[in-house]
Design a protein around this motif. Structure first.
Motif: not given
Length: 234
Positions: A38, A77, A80
């Motif tokens: 991420c 970030w 996901r």
């Protein structure tokens, strides 16, 4: 294997992702996995999307067509797996132990805009705050304000409730958010870092930035914990 955040409650003193005994909310293994899956790297456009090869001050193709109302966007970030599970467990399942992990991720980088006068959370409508029991952007902004030693000033008010934005495209979000925010007169002359948990299309942040500039803010930039990448809007 990651802990099932949606079917079980997170026990105390456990890693919020794998449930191993851990005092720091995230064990070292899961922190490495989050960084591998991420972490955003490379230059970001003003809209906070990764833009390989972009030079400072340049805009991606989408922002050239319609520049965001804010001056810059900061994010470390990607929204996901597994970070999306953490954020949703916190916001929608009331898994408050996750907050410590999110604060750890949020405060892992220095203040991206040292000239900022203050931090302002993107406010939720009072009805949504009442249902959830808290305002996640407000709590995140408070943690950042303590860490970065900047005042937290709630300059924005929600004029009206808006339908949930998730699952809709950008054009629909822009229409639904028109005139949704009102900024206080104390915005005048201030350099505002606007804080939210997740940027999806950026429509809410655009609308809020517009309200701040209308109230006389000198400059508005945005910070978010996570950014939904192109092609993954839900």
């Amino acid at each position: 294997m990651f802990f099932n955040l949606f079917e079980e409650r997170i026990p105390a003193n456990r890693c919020v992702l794998c449930a191993r005994p851990e005092a720091d909310a995230l064990c070292a293994h899961c922190r490495r996995e989050l960084e591998r899956c991420c972490a955003l790297s490379g230059p970001l456009c003003r809209c906070a999307l990764p833009a390989p090869g972009l030079q400072p001050g340049e805009l991606c193709g989408r922002c050239l067509r319609q520049p965001p109302g804010f001056r810059a966007g900061y994010c470390d970030w990607a929204y996901r797996f597994p970070l999306d599970r953490l954020i949703n467990a916190y916001k929608h399942q009331g898994q408050l132990p996750v907050e410590r992990a999110l604060e750890t991720l949020a405060t892992g980088a220095p203040l991206p805009w040292p000239e900022a006068d203050l931090l302002c959370p993107l406010p939720a409508h009072w009805r949504r705050r009442w249902v959830r029991g808290f305002d996640q952007a407000e709590r995140l902004a408070a943690a950042l304000a303590r860490h970065w030693r900047r005042p937290l000033v709630p300059l924005l008010r929600r004029r009206r409730a808006t339908p949930p934005q998730q699952g809709h495209g950008r054009a629909w979000r822009v229409r639904s958010l028109r005139h949704a925010f009102q900024a206080l007169p104390a915005s005048r002359g201030r350099r505002v870092l606007l804080v939210d948990d997740v940027i999806t299309t950026g429509a809410s942040l655009r609308a809020a930035s517009h309200a701040l500039y209308e109230a006389g803010a000198e400059e508005v930039r945005v910070w978010a914990l996570a950014r939904t990448l192109e092609g993954s809007h839900r």
